[in-house]
Scaffold this motif. Sequence first.
Motif, PDB file in Angstrom:
ATOM      1  N   PRO A 133      54.324  56.146 -63.207  1.00 30.43           N
ATOM      2  CA  PRO A 133      53.438  55.305 -62.401  1.00 30.43           C
ATOM      3  C   PRO A 133      53.681  55.432 -60.900  1.00 30.43           C
ATOM      4  O   PRO A 133      52.805  55.112 -60.109  1.00 30.43           O
ATOM      5  N   LYS A 134      54.876  55.886 -60.518  1.00 29.42           N
ATOM      6  CA  LYS A 134      55.164  56.044 -59.094  1.00 29.42           C
ATOM      7  C   LYS A 134      55.680  57.448 -58.853  1.00 29.42           C
ATOM      8  O   LYS A 134      56.550  57.935 -59.568  1.00 29.42           O
ATOM      9  N   GLY A 135      55.161  58.099 -57.810  1.00 29.59           N
ATOM     10  CA  GLY A 135      55.608  59.445 -57.493  1.00 29.59           C
ATOM     11  C   GLY A 135      54.972  60.477 -58.398  1.00 29.59           C
ATOM     12  O   GLY A 135      54.489  60.156 -59.482  1.00 29.59           O
ATOM     13  N   ASP A 174      55.636  49.605 -65.014  1.00 32.02           N
ATOM     14  CA  ASP A 174      56.542  49.493 -63.866  1.00 32.02           C
ATOM     15  C   ASP A 174      57.502  50.683 -63.757  1.00 32.02           C
ATOM     16  O   ASP A 174      58.330  50.741 -62.836  1.00 32.02           O
ATOM     17  N   GLY A 175      57.409  51.623 -64.697  1.00 33.36           N
ATOM     18  CA  GLY A 175      58.238  52.821 -64.642  1.00 33.36           C
ATOM     19  C   GLY A 175      59.679  52.633 -65.087  1.00 33.36           C
ATOM     20  O   GLY A 175      60.481  53.559 -65.004  1.00 33.36           O
TER      21      GLY A 175
END
Length: 328
Positions: A133-135, A174-175
Amino acid sequence: MPTVAPLDLEGHFVATHFLGEVPLFASAAGTIHRLDGGEKVTDAHEGLLTCIRDPYSATLLTGGEDGKVLRIAHDGSVTQLAEAPRKWINVVAGGPQGAVAYAHGRTSFVRLSDGTTREFPEERTVEGVAFAPKGLRIAVARYNGVTLHWVGTNGAPVDLDWKGAHTGVTFSPDGRFLVTTMQENALHGWKLDGKPGEARHMRMTGYPAKVKSLSWSVKGKWLASSGAPAAIVWPFSAKDGPMGKAPLELGTRANIMVTQVAFHPAEEVLAIGFVDGMILGVRIADGKEALLRRPGKGAITGLSWSATGRLLAFASEAGDCGVIDISA
């Protein structure tokens, strides 16, 4: 009482998704049917193997027996993103900044928005791919575990090992957690937010059948799964996720297996599709059930909510498709 608008189509349907308020139904034959002021059909593949909704754009991503990876817009227009002649593409994923991942054989690929493609070879066949979800990072499911790759750098991949065949992979919203479906009747998970190199294992076992469908709740507190005569819903709100905790069992029916699960986009309400074509809606808070569709032809193979959560589309292996208006 919910109202059902049935759509009787020919053949086996692999998935259904909404783009805006327009439902689209993907057939194994390779056609995409959309209900947009009447039924409209797009010929996409010579044999369709997978169809997902790109979480970063209002499009579908598909892979087929013809070796093509396609992006399909809500108006039915088709853009070819990649082609691997004589290969079957049954793994696709949508990522940030227009990136798309796909795989065949022992290699996963990430196509960036400028058309450049990066390759990530594995030692074993790739069975599933997901974007973090991030990066710009991907997780690749394979035999004996998962490999994590940063797409934009040449950093060393991270191996998360667990014996057995891992057939699909998903990150929590939220990873913090990574979960795989397995060839055996189980899920496996890793807690990722500890110290580097200290991913902790989570075993989620006891299913009577293979898990084919997963869905995270809107804030990632719950992970729903098929593979039992109830939706098995694991708690992920605690620091260690479901470790040491029992799952909820929702929509229990004696010997009738759950084949699809889909969480509502705004509320902790789960749609559950069964092998006999029945669909239930269940509220997490109190387990209250609502019958959304009576049994019909064929197992439910796709469930998808519209962005507003007012409409629920369903597809079946017998072409018994439709849209349920739960606000009615």
